[in-house]
Design a protein around this motif. Structure first.
Motif, mmCIF file in Angstrom:
data_model
loop_
_atom_site.group_PDB
_atom_site.id
_atom_site.type_symbol
_atom_site.label_atom_id
_atom_site.label_comp_id
_atom_site.label_asym_id
_atom_site.label_seq_id
_atom_site.Cartn_x
_atom_site.Cartn_y
_atom_site.Cartn_z
ATOM 1 N N THR A 55 0.825 -1.203 0.000
ATOM 2 C CA THR A 55 0.000 0.000 0.000
ATOM 3 C C THR A 55 0.860 1.254 0.000
ATOM 4 O O THR A 55 0.551 2.238 -0.691
ATOM 5 C CB THR A 55 -0.948 0.004 1.212
ATOM 6 O OG1 THR A 55 -1.742 -1.175 1.191
ATOM 7 C CG2 THR A 55 -1.855 1.227 1.195
ATOM 8 N N LEU A 56 1.927 1.234 0.760
ATOM 9 C CA LEU A 56 2.832 2.378 0.779
ATOM 10 C C LEU A 56 3.449 2.615 -0.598
ATOM 11 O O LEU A 56 3.620 3.757 -1.028
ATOM 12 C CB LEU A 56 3.949 2.164 1.806
ATOM 13 C CG LEU A 56 3.548 2.141 3.286
ATOM 14 C CD1 LEU A 56 4.770 1.871 4.153
ATOM 15 C CD2 LEU A 56 2.890 3.456 3.701
ATOM 16 N N SER A 62 -6.891 1.859 -8.244
ATOM 17 C CA SER A 62 -6.842 1.028 -9.447
ATOM 18 C C SER A 62 -5.777 -0.056 -9.358
ATOM 19 O O SER A 62 -5.857 -1.083 -10.030
ATOM 20 C CB SER A 62 -6.589 1.894 -10.684
ATOM 21 O OG SER A 62 -5.347 2.581 -10.567
ATOM 22 N N VAL A 63 -4.777 0.177 -8.521
ATOM 23 C CA VAL A 63 -3.702 -0.798 -8.325
ATOM 24 C C VAL A 63 -3.921 -1.602 -7.049
ATOM 25 O O VAL A 63 -3.775 -2.829 -7.032
ATOM 26 C CB VAL A 63 -2.332 -0.087 -8.272
ATOM 27 C CG1 VAL A 63 -1.217 -1.086 -7.956
ATOM 28 C CG2 VAL A 63 -2.052 0.629 -9.578
ATOM 29 N N PRO A 66 -7.333 -4.368 -6.890
ATOM 30 C CA PRO A 66 -7.139 -5.675 -7.545
ATOM 31 C C PRO A 66 -6.149 -6.562 -6.802
ATOM 32 O O PRO A 66 -6.330 -7.787 -6.735
ATOM 33 C CB PRO A 66 -6.613 -5.296 -8.933
ATOM 34 C CG PRO A 66 -7.162 -3.935 -9.180
ATOM 35 C CD PRO A 66 -7.117 -3.260 -7.834
ATOM 36 N N HIS A 67 -5.117 -5.939 -6.238
ATOM 37 C CA HIS A 67 -4.144 -6.731 -5.474
ATOM 38 C C HIS A 67 -4.804 -7.344 -4.237
ATOM 39 O O HIS A 67 -4.626 -8.549 -3.953
ATOM 40 C CB HIS A 67 -2.967 -5.861 -5.050
ATOM 41 C CG HIS A 67 -2.013 -6.556 -4.122
ATOM 42 N ND1 HIS A 67 -1.184 -7.569 -4.542
ATOM 43 C CD2 HIS A 67 -1.781 -6.402 -2.777
ATOM 44 C CE1 HIS A 67 -0.478 -8.014 -3.512
ATOM 45 N NE2 HIS A 67 -0.827 -7.319 -2.432
ATOM 46 N N LEU A 68 -5.557 -6.549 -3.488
ATOM 47 C CA LEU A 68 -6.213 -7.051 -2.291
ATOM 48 C C LEU A 68 -7.234 -8.133 -2.629
ATOM 49 O O LEU A 68 -7.346 -9.146 -1.921
ATOM 50 C CB LEU A 68 -6.900 -5.903 -1.549
ATOM 51 C CG LEU A 68 -5.987 -4.782 -1.019
ATOM 52 C CD1 LEU A 68 -6.838 -3.669 -0.425
ATOM 53 C CD2 LEU A 68 -4.997 -5.316 0.008
ATOM 54 N N PRO A 107 -13.860 1.968 -2.194
ATOM 55 C CA PRO A 107 -13.773 0.532 -2.462
ATOM 56 C C PRO A 107 -13.529 -0.336 -1.235
ATOM 57 O O PRO A 107 -13.734 -1.556 -1.293
ATOM 58 C CB PRO A 107 -12.587 0.429 -3.429
ATOM 59 C CG PRO A 107 -11.779 1.654 -3.185
ATOM 60 C CD PRO A 107 -12.769 2.721 -2.847
ATOM 61 N N GLY A 108 -13.122 0.269 -0.120
ATOM 62 C CA GLY A 108 -12.898 -0.524 1.085
ATOM 63 C C GLY A 108 -14.072 -0.533 2.043
ATOM 64 O O GLY A 108 -13.954 -1.058 3.155
ATOM 65 N N ALA A 109 -15.212 0.000 1.621
ATOM 66 C CA ALA A 109 -16.350 0.187 2.532
ATOM 67 C C ALA A 109 -16.776 -1.087 3.240
ATOM 68 O O ALA A 109 -17.060 -1.080 4.440
ATOM 69 C CB ALA A 109 -17.526 0.803 1.778
ATOM 70 N N SER A 110 -16.836 -2.197 2.525
ATOM 71 C CA SER A 110 -17.319 -3.431 3.144
ATOM 72 C C SER A 110 -16.323 -4.009 4.140
ATOM 73 O O SER A 110 -16.678 -4.884 4.936
ATOM 74 C CB SER A 110 -17.638 -4.470 2.064
ATOM 75 O OG SER A 110 -16.482 -4.798 1.318
#
Length: 329
Positions: A55-56, A62-63, A66-68, A107-110
């Protein structure tokens, strides 16, 4: 050219998966069961650390997303927790960006519960007031930040936090409750999820703090890497004594974390079955219903009302539970 910020910050923020078993051994000495347990804990620790540095290096949605999402479901929640750590650190270094809130409300809401915990893991290391930071977060879930804070302090400042039972002076009021829940969750890893070490360590704390610490154990027992069999969980249940409802609340919150990842783990079902007499999906429904309408603080924090509501449901649940005995009697 984008700088690999994760690599640049490693010397000043030296976090590694290998540090976890070493620190546990320093506290309890070399234990045969620790090595075996670490084989189960290792993927969890490595996912957390790797996604923090990833993340850092590149926090663009956009990057990052998909990785998570490419990480296996059982570890995906941990990956989002690591992302919360990275975004929190980036916001402290570059406060004009507001990456953490954009991710939580985007995108991290859930996964916001776990992202808040991840943010809390970094909070002790950055020049941000816990009180001020909490005031800017979701009224119901913001106390999970303090869970992360307590986890960090318990794991990396063991002597002050666990042996001397100290709480940082900046942690005040209800924040201490969330802090102690994080202490409990940390003990799960620090003790190698060993029942005897868990019980002995909790019993060393002041009585008025033990309930929240047991809640953290309940969350870790149901959510983290599964290393306990039914008998071990039943022993924890018995040892919790008057704090069994707190253990149940922690396991219920863990069931929501698992639901967010889209896949329940067998050990989550096992813990919920022992403590609630229900599988994780059923317990998650209970936890959701207990929080309906709680959007703002009243005389008590909304988070505390939610926890109390969950505990009341557990108290009314007609479950055939293990025979209560005095541990060590």
């Amino acid at each position: 050219m984008r700088l690999p910020l994760g690599k640049l910050l490693k010397p000043v923020f030296p976090l590694s998966a290998e540090a976890f078993p070493k620190m546990a051994a320093e506290r309890f000495g070399a234990q045969e069961d620790m090595d075996k347990t670490w084989l189960t804990f290792e993927p969890v620790a490595r996912t957390l650390v790797d996604t923090f540095y990833t993340t850092l290096d590149d926090p663009r949605h956009s990057v990052l997303v998909p990785h998570l999402e490419s990480i296996e479901p059982e570890l995906r929640g941990i990956a989002y927790e690591g992302a919360g750590m990275g975004l929190m650190l980036l916001d402290s270094l570059f406060p004009n960006k507001k990456r953490l809130p954009e991710f939580i409300h985007g995108p991290g809401a859930s996964y916001r519960c776990l992202i808040y915990i991840g943010a809390g893991l970094v909070l002790p290391r950055v020049p941000i007031s816990p009180k001020r930071f909490l005031a800017q977060q979701d009224p119901l879930l913001r106390w999970l930040v303090m869970d992360g804070y307590g986890f960090y302090q318990s794991f990396f400042a063991w002597q002050e936090t666990v042996e001397k039972h100290q709480v940082p002076r900046s942690v005040r009021g209800y924040a201490k409750r969330g802090f102690d829940q994080g202490v409990g969750r940390s003990l799960w890893f620090s003790t190698g999820a060993n029942v005897e070490r868990i019980i002995a360590t909790i019993n060393g704390f002041p009585a008025d703090r033990q309930g929240d610490i047991w809640s953290g154990i309940g969350l870790a027992c149901a959510y983290a890497a599964g290393v306990m069999d039914r008998g071990a969980i039943e022993t924890l249940f018995e040892a919790a004594g008057r704090h069994r409802s707190s253990l149940a609340v922690g396991s219920a919150i863990a069931s929501i974390f698992r639901e967010q990842s889209g896949q329940n783990a067998k050990h989550t079902d096992l813990a919920c079955d022992v403590i609630w007499g229900e599988d994780a999906n059923a317990v998650a429904v209970i936890a959701h219903q207990a929080g309906l309408g709680l959007t703002h603080d009243g005389p008590e924090p909304a988070y505390e009302v939610w926890r109390q509501n969950i505990g009341k449901v557990w108290t009314r649940t007609p479950v055939v539970r293990p025979t209560v005995t005095e541990v060590g009697a």
